[in-house]
Design a protein around this motif. Structure first.
Motif, short mmCIF file in Angstrom:
data_model
loop_
_atom_site.label_atom_id
_atom_site.label_comp_id
_atom_site.label_asym_id
_atom_site.label_seq_id
_atom_site.Cartn_x
_atom_site.Cartn_y
_atom_site.Cartn_z
N ALA A 56 0.92 -1.20 -0.23
CA ALA A 56 -0.05 0.09 -0.45
C ALA A 56 0.91 1.31 0.05
CB ALA A 56 -1.12 -0.03 1.11
N ALA A 57 2.11 1.37 1.00
CA ALA A 57 2.87 2.09 1.00
C ALA A 57 3.43 2.33 -0.67
CB ALA A 57 3.58 2.36 2.03
N LEU A 58 4.20 1.53 -1.48
CA LEU A 58 4.80 1.71 -2.11
C LEU A 58 3.78 2.28 -3.32
CD1 LEU A 58 7.21 -1.51 -2.59
CD2 LEU A 58 7.04 1.12 -1.85
N SER A 59 2.73 2.20 -3.29
CA SER A 59 1.57 2.57 -4.52
C SER A 59 1.36 3.48 -4.59
CB SER A 59 0.27 0.90 -4.07
OG SER A 59 0.17 0.05 -4.45
N THR B 43 6.14 0.10 -12.43
CA THR B 43 5.46 -1.02 -13.03
C THR B 43 5.40 -2.48 -11.83
OG1 THR B 43 7.48 -2.77 -13.23
CG2 THR B 43 6.27 -1.09 -15.24
N LYS B 44 4.37 -3.41 -12.21
CA LYS B 44 4.40 -4.46 -10.96
C LYS B 44 5.50 -5.02 -10.71
CE LYS B 44 -0.58 -5.28 -11.06
NZ LYS B 44 -1.87 -5.97 -10.32
N GLU B 45 6.72 -4.55 -11.55
CA GLU B 45 7.91 -5.87 -11.26
C GLU B 45 8.82 -5.24 -10.75
OE1 GLU B 45 9.01 -8.39 -12.20
OE2 GLU B 45 7.20 -9.10 -13.54
N ASP B 46 8.28 -3.41 -10.96
CA ASP B 46 9.29 -2.45 -10.21
C ASP B 46 8.93 -2.74 -8.62
OD1 ASP B 46 10.90 -1.63 -12.46
OD2 ASP B 46 9.26 -0.26 -12.80
N LEU B 47 7.82 -2.68 -8.82
CA LEU B 47 7.47 -3.09 -7.27
C LEU B 47 7.74 -4.48 -6.45
CD1 LEU B 47 3.47 -1.50 -7.32
CD2 LEU B 47 5.87 -0.82 -6.25
#
Length: 292
Positions: free
Chosen positions: A94-97, A108-112
């Motif tokens: 949640a924090a990264l989003s 991207t989701k890969e980065d996350l």
């Protein structure tokens, strides 16, 4: 208002220590409201949980983007703390989003996944929280390698969540420092074959293997005594297997959808200190919604 919704996760799935995980139908929801002079976090966790920039979600976001503009936040969660259901991972995602949105990072989701794993230390919870479904993942210290893990659609999860917490640090401390070579080979073979059995819808093989972990469950069993009790109850029913979720103390029994209610009733009759839930695989992972 922007809403970020992140599922709970269950790591290990028995013998897949620190590498297998799945997303479950309990959720943390982060609402991002208007900008503010300072961070204000409204939640139901009580006075022990900070409500300012020291809140875990905010402090994590500020590690990535120190100049992030403060906002008013509302956190709602079905995921209990320190129960082996990925509460810290859901808050981390949640924090990264939030950083992705407010600081226009365009991750991207890969980065996350790469960022979250470096912060978390291993990918078994953060990967399914991001992608949904079940995931097999390995972190070599630099890169996360991952792939979806097939789980038969007919299976669901009878989940017993004890009333007490079990901190990850305590559960980690219970682990052996080393495994004998032959035991490590056997443990790896069990995990590999379980993955193949699930991929091939071979439920009979999965039933034999999901309770054969040699990495962690025996060392942690005294910290979650309900594991032995629920296994005994579940073996009287038509179940696939029962395992310790993450570091515990939550106990999950993998069952055919048609058998779930019967197993829940049997567990509830034992009057163990906690609550029983019938959960399903979350297939979407973390999502972001903008509400006008």
């Amino acid at each position: 208002m922007i809403t970020i919704k992140v599922p709970a996760t269950s790591a290990n799935i028995g013998p897949g220590f620190d590498s297998l995980g799945l997303a479950l139908s309990l959720y943390l929801t982060l609402e991002i409201h208007e900008p503010a002079d300072s961070w204000k976090v409204f939640h139901d966790y009580g006075d022990s949980m900070p409500s300012d920039q020291n809140n875990f979600i905010v402090s994590t976001a500020l590690r990535i983007a120190p100049s992030l503009k403060p906002h008013r936040l509302v956190v709602k969660s079905d995921i209990p703390l320190a129960r082996g259901l990925g509460s810290s991972s859901s808050a981390l995602i949640a924090a990264l989003s939030m950083v992705n949105l407010l600081d226009n990072k365009q991750y991207t989701k890969e980065d996350l996944l790469q960022i979250a794993t470096k912060l978390e230390g291993h990918p078994d919870n953060v990967a399914p929280a991001i992608f949904g479904g079940a995931v097999a993942a390995y972190y070599d210290g630099t890169t996360v390698f991952h792939t979806p893990l097939h789980f038969p659609k007919s299976l669901s999860f009878v989940t017993f969540i004890p009333d007490y917490q079990l901190l990850t640090e305590k559960a980690r401390a219970a682990l052996p420092k080393d495994l004998p070579f032959k035991q490590a080979v056997a443990a790896s073979a069990i995990s590999n074959t379980l993955v193949a059995a699930l991929a091939g819808n071979n439920i009979d093989t999965a039933r034999h293997l999901i309770e054969q972990d040699l990495f962690h469950e025996e060392a942690r069993a005294h910290l979650a005594p309900e594991l032995t009790i629920i296994r005994r109850i579940a073996h009287q029913q038509n179940i696939v297997g029962t395992y310790l979720s993450g570091a515990g103390p939550t106990i999950i029994s993998v069952v055919d959808e048609t058998e779930a209610q019967r197993l829940m009733t049997a567990i509830n009759l034992a009057q163990l200190p906690g609550k029983t839930y019938h959960l399903h695989t979350d297939l979407t992972g973390a999502i972001v919604q903008t509400n006008d």
